[in-house]
Write an enzyme that holds these catalytic residues in place. Structure first.
Site, short mmCIF file in Angstrom:
data_model
loop_
_atom_site.label_atom_id
_atom_site.label_comp_id
_atom_site.label_asym_id
_atom_site.label_seq_id
_atom_site.Cartn_x
_atom_site.Cartn_y
_atom_site.Cartn_z
N GLN A 99 0.59 -1.08 0.30
CA GLN A 99 0.32 0.52 0.25
C GLN A 99 1.10 0.52 -0.35
OE1 GLN A 99 -2.30 1.85 3.06
NE2 GLN A 99 -3.99 1.54 1.72
N TYR A 179 -6.88 9.90 4.16
CA TYR A 179 -5.46 10.72 3.91
C TYR A 179 -5.67 11.78 2.42
CZ TYR A 179 -4.56 7.51 8.27
OH TYR A 179 -4.28 6.94 8.90
#
Length: 359
Positions: A99, A179
């Site tokens: 990720q 995010y």
């Protein structure tokens, strides 16, 4: 005949042995320099029996770092260390995806290395962030210019190249949980009036461009991404249901031509009209994560796949506490309980010392 959680599944150019996916889980064991170590390698290798291991979010550039202890994928030293992780997981017969996560405003000037944080708009996040002296409020971020946005995109591209060169089977672009990329999706954190804000299509633009750019560099078959529509976390709220649906459908349609590795969607109701509408537009296997606030159970995971709601299931806390979770679920064996007090600490305790089932 319906699929089961323990059937194999094609993900891009790879075949996963089962449909249990290790969710990306922040663990903060990579030290201040963000270099994966032997302990981190052991942790992921222990869990290689999952159909796909997805790593914790690795920062593509240091300005994207959110915490000390978070690994990066910006330097050759980090890439070489991740190669040891990938090799070890592969030696156990597993698949691993990295990720890639840019924290954006969910950070602090002490952490970013640039003396600032960045975001879609100059709106401070709602929660304090942990720095060297304890928890501190984050300032309002610098709103990225369009030129800086292009640099952000290239940061993801370079990180994806490093990840694949390190031996990762795929990458997962983090477009969820408040995010940076999610900050552009959400109208609460994105109040721009240029080409990256205002309309639903403009809110979806940055994540669309990152996915396309990464797919252009490493191939769509190695490119996945994560979403969390209406999860409403870390100030990235999506309270207008119709606007939210338009944003995510615009995103999905922008990339519908790409045969992607996967889409991982975190939502309490994977069967909802919104999630299934997004799924229907994306040319990729759908990994559902219904947990986060609650722990995904064996019965729920099996049911979601058997009923066709999802192609695979992303699991967090159960796989932290049970490195052999696939065996335990397949054979309906008792499970270890996760120790939440050790999720973000240092060392092996609560990280690599959970026992495998004996018997």
């Amino acid at each position: 005949m319906s699929n089961t959680l323990f059937d194999s599944i094609r993900l891009g150019s790879t075949t996963a042995a089962n449909r249990v996916v290790m969710a990306p889980l922040t663990r903060l064991r990579a030290g201040t320099e963000g270099v994966p170590n032997e302990l981190l390698t052991t942790y992921y290798t222990q869990r290689a029996s999952a159909g796909l291991v997805v790593t914790e979010g690795a920062w593509p550039v240091i300005e994207g770092r959110t915490w000390y202890g978070q690994p990066g994928i910006e330097t050759q030293e980090q890439q070489d260390a991740w190669a040891r992780v990938a090799d070890s997981v592969h030696a156990e017969g597993g698949l691993i995806a990295m990720q890639i996560m840019h924290g954006g405003r969910i950070s602090h000037p002490e952490l970013t290395g640039t003396g600032r944080t960045v975001g879609a708009s100059p709106i401070a996040p709602p929660n304090p962030i942990r720095i060297s002296t304890g928890k501190a409020d984050s300032p309002a971020p610098h709103a990225l210019t369009e030129e800086e946005i292009r640099e952000v995109i290239q940061g993801f591209v370079k990180a994806a190249r490093r990840a694949v060169d390190a031996g990762m089977d795929a990458v997962q672009i983090h477009g969820a949980n408040g995010y940076l990329l999610h900050q552009f999706l959400s109208p609460a954190s994105n109040q721009r009036t240029d080409g990256y804000g205002g309309t639903p299509a403009n809110h979806a633009r940055l994540l669309s461009e990152v996915i396309r750019a990464v797919a252009g560099e490493i191939g769509p078959e190695r490119t996945g991404f994560r979403l969390s529509p209406q999860h409403n976390i870390q100030g990235a709220e999506e309270l207008d249901a119709e606007f939210t649906k338009e944003v995510y459908l615009a995103l999905a349609r922008n990339i519908a031509d790409l045969p992607l590795h996967h889409v991982d969607i975190l939502n309490a109701d994977p069967a909802s009209d919104l999630i299934q509408a997004i799924r229907g537009e994306i040319n990729a296997p759908f990994i559902a994560n219904s947990g986060f606030g609650t722990q995904t159970t064996r019965e729920e995971a099996m049911g979601l796949v058997a009923d066709g709601v999802a192609d695979a299931i992303s699991v967090g806390r159960p796989i932290i506490a049970n490195p052999d979770l696939v065996r335990r679920w397949r054979e309906d064996l008792p499970e270890n309980e996760p120790d939440q007090d050790t999720f973000y600490t240092e060392g092996a305790a609560g990280y690599t010392d959970y026992p495998f089932y004996e018997g």
